[in-house]
Scaffold this motif. Structure first.
Motif, PDB file in Angstrom:
ATOM      1  N   LEU A  34       0.821  -1.209   0.000  1.00 23.88           N
ATOM      2  CA  LEU A  34       0.000   0.000   0.000  1.00 23.88           C
ATOM      3  C   LEU A  34       0.853   1.256   0.000  1.00 23.88           C
ATOM      4  O   LEU A  34       0.310   2.365  -0.026  1.00 23.88           O
ATOM      5  N   HIS A  35       2.170   1.113   0.045  1.00 26.39           N
ATOM      6  CA  HIS A  35       3.043   2.278   0.075  1.00 26.39           C
ATOM      7  C   HIS A  35       3.949   2.332  -1.161  1.00 26.39           C
ATOM      8  O   HIS A  35       4.866   3.136  -1.207  1.00 26.39           O
ATOM      9  N   GLY A  36       3.706   1.496  -2.148  1.00 24.86           N
ATOM     10  CA  GLY A  36       4.564   1.461  -3.321  1.00 24.86           C
ATOM     11  C   GLY A  36       4.136   2.444  -4.389  1.00 24.86           C
ATOM     12  O   GLY A  36       3.112   3.122  -4.274  1.00 24.86           O
ATOM     13  N   LEU A  61       0.691  -5.246   2.447  1.00 28.73           N
ATOM     14  CA  LEU A  61       1.880  -4.854   3.203  1.00 28.73           C
ATOM     15  C   LEU A  61       1.856  -3.342   3.382  1.00 28.73           C
ATOM     16  O   LEU A  61       1.616  -2.594   2.422  1.00 28.73           O
ATOM     17  N   VAL A  62       2.116  -2.889   4.592  1.00 30.21           N
ATOM     18  CA  VAL A  62       2.208  -1.458   4.872  1.00 30.21           C
ATOM     19  C   VAL A  62       3.689  -1.102   5.003  1.00 30.21           C
ATOM     20  O   VAL A  62       4.566  -1.929   4.766  1.00 30.21           O
ATOM     21  N   PRO A  67       2.874  -6.984   7.513  1.00 25.71           N
ATOM     22  CA  PRO A  67       1.603  -7.533   7.046  1.00 25.71           C
ATOM     23  C   PRO A  67       0.400  -6.900   7.733  1.00 25.71           C
ATOM     24  O   PRO A  67       0.443  -6.530   8.911  1.00 25.71           O
ATOM     25  N   ALA A  68      -0.682  -6.809   6.979  1.00 26.87           N
ATOM     26  CA  ALA A  68      -1.940  -6.289   7.508  1.00 26.87           C
ATOM     27  C   ALA A  68      -3.058  -6.796   6.614  1.00 26.87           C
ATOM     28  O   ALA A  68      -2.818  -7.405   5.567  1.00 26.87           O
ATOM     29  N   PRO A 107       6.963   5.738   9.375  1.00 25.88           N
ATOM     30  CA  PRO A 107       5.902   6.717   9.092  1.00 25.88           C
ATOM     31  C   PRO A 107       4.545   6.281   9.619  1.00 25.88           C
ATOM     32  O   PRO A 107       3.598   7.078   9.612  1.00 25.88           O
ATOM     33  N   LEU A 108       4.441   5.037  10.087  1.00 30.44           N
ATOM     34  CA  LEU A 108       3.194   4.581  10.681  1.00 30.44           C
ATOM     35  C   LEU A 108       2.986   5.128  12.088  1.00 30.44           C
ATOM     36  O   LEU A 108       1.850   5.234  12.561  1.00 30.44           O
ATOM     37  N   ILE A 109       4.079   5.461  12.773  1.00 32.94           N
ATOM     38  CA  ILE A 109       3.984   5.845  14.187  1.00 32.94           C
ATOM     39  C   ILE A 109       3.036   7.025  14.419  1.00 32.94           C
ATOM     40  O   ILE A 109       2.220   6.977  15.360  1.00 32.94           O
ATOM     41  N   PRO A 110       3.091   8.105  13.620  1.00 27.39           N
ATOM     42  CA  PRO A 110       2.146   9.195  13.875  1.00 27.39           C
ATOM     43  C   PRO A 110       0.687   8.777  13.767  1.00 27.39           C
ATOM     44  O   PRO A 110      -0.181   9.400  14.387  1.00 27.39           O
TER      45      PRO A 110
END
Length: 475
Positions: A34-36, A61-62, A67-68, A107-110
């Motif tokens: 999802l980030h490509g 994939l994030v 995995p998600a 970048p997922l942390i926020p």
């Protein structure tokens, strides 16, 4: 191959995958990123590809190739939203955190880093914190919000009206919601521009993000101290004095949450609606003919281009089944709001209008449904209506194909909207720009009153067009 949608057995057992279907676990096979580049270039095409290959729930994939599960079905999204006993908002449950696979600079942390706020809470604690927020937002009536929106729209337009051109994202959409929300929070109006820049830095990430976060936190703490001593009719004062008994830190954290969440969603709603108005021939023709109102256009955008495309997330409390997929305890489940709105099971003909239909997923649902959606609608509706009135001859300055959409933070985002219009020889006239047109926060808004449901839009009589319709017909 499209997966069937088997029912979950009544005994709670997990059904075996149908022959030929992709593997259930997101770690197996080759899940889509999802980030490509592909997802950033055309996320909707990726959603439809995933739907064809996997059905209503797809392994993805994030960031960090973690995995998600991405929920693509409308029904399945609602199931996740409405069942907190199975799908928790507490991100500390994520197995990737437990395994130490999420770096501190991800970048997922926020988005998913746990905080002691209502969006990461469940049960009684969620009810306590959310009640304070909803009660605080409920005190503002539409008339008071719209006065603020009109006031700040006129000020922003005055900054570029004489040029005859502007970028309606950077010079308008990214600024208006924060300016309005600052006043609703109880912030002095002069703090608005500085907080707008700080919020933009914080949400965009990068080297300037920490400074933006620090400035916001410092400003909000100062506000809480001031409102503790001299309360007013604003969100900060209501949170401080609410019977839920929020601590000082909880008040600051929830003010920040409201500020950033309302800003990001409303910026995108304004941007996407302006894009539709300026590019979609169907709506321009329909508006000119008196059959489409601005609220109708907003509703269409909420279906077709929701402010948030993907929301992360929910975390499985235990092993369960969703859309025929076996979900394990600790798995991340992403709400695919844009994909769910386009689910062919509920919208077999996406070209059909959706007037009056608010069953979209754009404001989520269940116990975590967006509490500020009416305020967001009022900011977008009034802001766009006022903007179109102030900018005669408004049109795109580039071709529609040249508009660039990014996919930052799993959400489509229009990066710029260059326009041209008839320039004003002088700034927008003065009386409306005076503070009296939208009183500073030291002057309380009118007392909240119960708002009846909005009446259905009534088309303008033949031969008589609304201001909104006259503007578009003039173009």
């Amino acid at each position: 191959m499209t997966s069937p949608r088997p029912d979950v057995p009544s005994d709670g057992s997990v059904p075996a995958p149908p022959p030929g279907c992709p593997a259930h676990r997101p770690e197996s096979g080759a899940p889509h990123r999802l980030h490509g580049p592909a997802a950033a270039a055309d996320p909707r095409a990726v959603y439809e590809l995933l739907r064809r290959e996997h059905g209503p729930v797809a392994p993805v994939l994030v960031h960090g190739d973690l995995p998600a599960w991405l929920v693509l079905g409308h029904r399945e999204n609602l199931e996740v939203m409405r069942t907190p006993s199975l799908y928790s908002r507490d991100s500390r449950r994520w197995s990737m955190f437990e395994q130490g696979r999420v770096p501190a600079d991800s970048p997922l942390i926020p988005m998913i880093g746990w905080q002691p706020v209502c969006v990461f809470a469940d049960g009684d604690e969620h009810a306590r914190l959310r009640r304070a927020v909803t009660d605080g937002l409920a005190q503002f009536n539409r008339h008071g919000v719209r006065r603020y929106v009109t006031h700040h729209t006129r000020r922003l337009v005055a900054g570029f009206a004489s040029r005859g051109e502007a970028d309606l994202i950077g010079e308008y959409a990214e600024r208006l919601p924060m300016l309005v929300m600052n006043q609703l929070l109880g912030m002095p109006e002069e703090n608005g521009p500085r907080l707008v820049e700080a919020a933009r830095d914080a949400t965009r990430g990068g080297p300037a993000a920490p400074a933006g976060e620090d400035l916001m936190a410092q400003t909000l703490r100062t506000l809480v101290r001031r409102k503790t001593e001299r309360p007013g009719r604003d969100l900060a004062s209501r949170l401080i004095g609410h019977e839920s008994g929020l601590t000082g830190d909880e008040v600051v954290d929830h003010l920040r949450l409201v500020l950033l969440a309302a800003n990001e969603a409303t910026v995108n709603l304004i941007a996407n609606t302006l894009r539709l108005v300026l590019t979609d021939r169907r709506f321009r023709a329909s508006l000119s003919g008196g059959q489409m109102t601005l609220p109708d256009a907003l509703e269409q955008v909420l279906w077709d281009a929701p402010p948030l495309s993907v929301v992360a997330g929910r975390w499985a409390v235990g092993d369960t089944v969703l859309g025929g997929r076996r979900i394990s305890a600790g798995d991340m489940v992403l709400l695919g709001l844009a994909a769910g709105n386009a689910d062919p099971e509920i919208r077999p003909d996406r070209s059909a209008p959706v007037h009056g239909n608010r069953s979209h997923l754009s404001f989520s649902g269940g116990p975590h449904e967006c509490p500020g959606q009416d305020i967001g609608r009022a900011i977008a509706d009034t802001g766009i209506d006022t903007l179109l009135t102030l900018l005669p001859g408004l049109e795109l300055a580039v071709s529609e194909a040249e508009l660039v959409t990014g996919a930052a933070r799993l959400t489509e985002r229009l990066e710029s909207l260059p326009v041209r219009f008839t320039p004003e020889r002088e700034a927008v006239p003065g009386p409306e720009l005076r503070v009296s047109a939208a009183p500073p926060v030291s002057q309380p808004l009118p007392a909240a009153s119960p708002q009846p449901p909005a009446p259905p839009a009534v088309p303008a009589p033949r031969g008589e067009l609304s201001r909104w319709q006259r503007v578009l017909r003039g173009r």
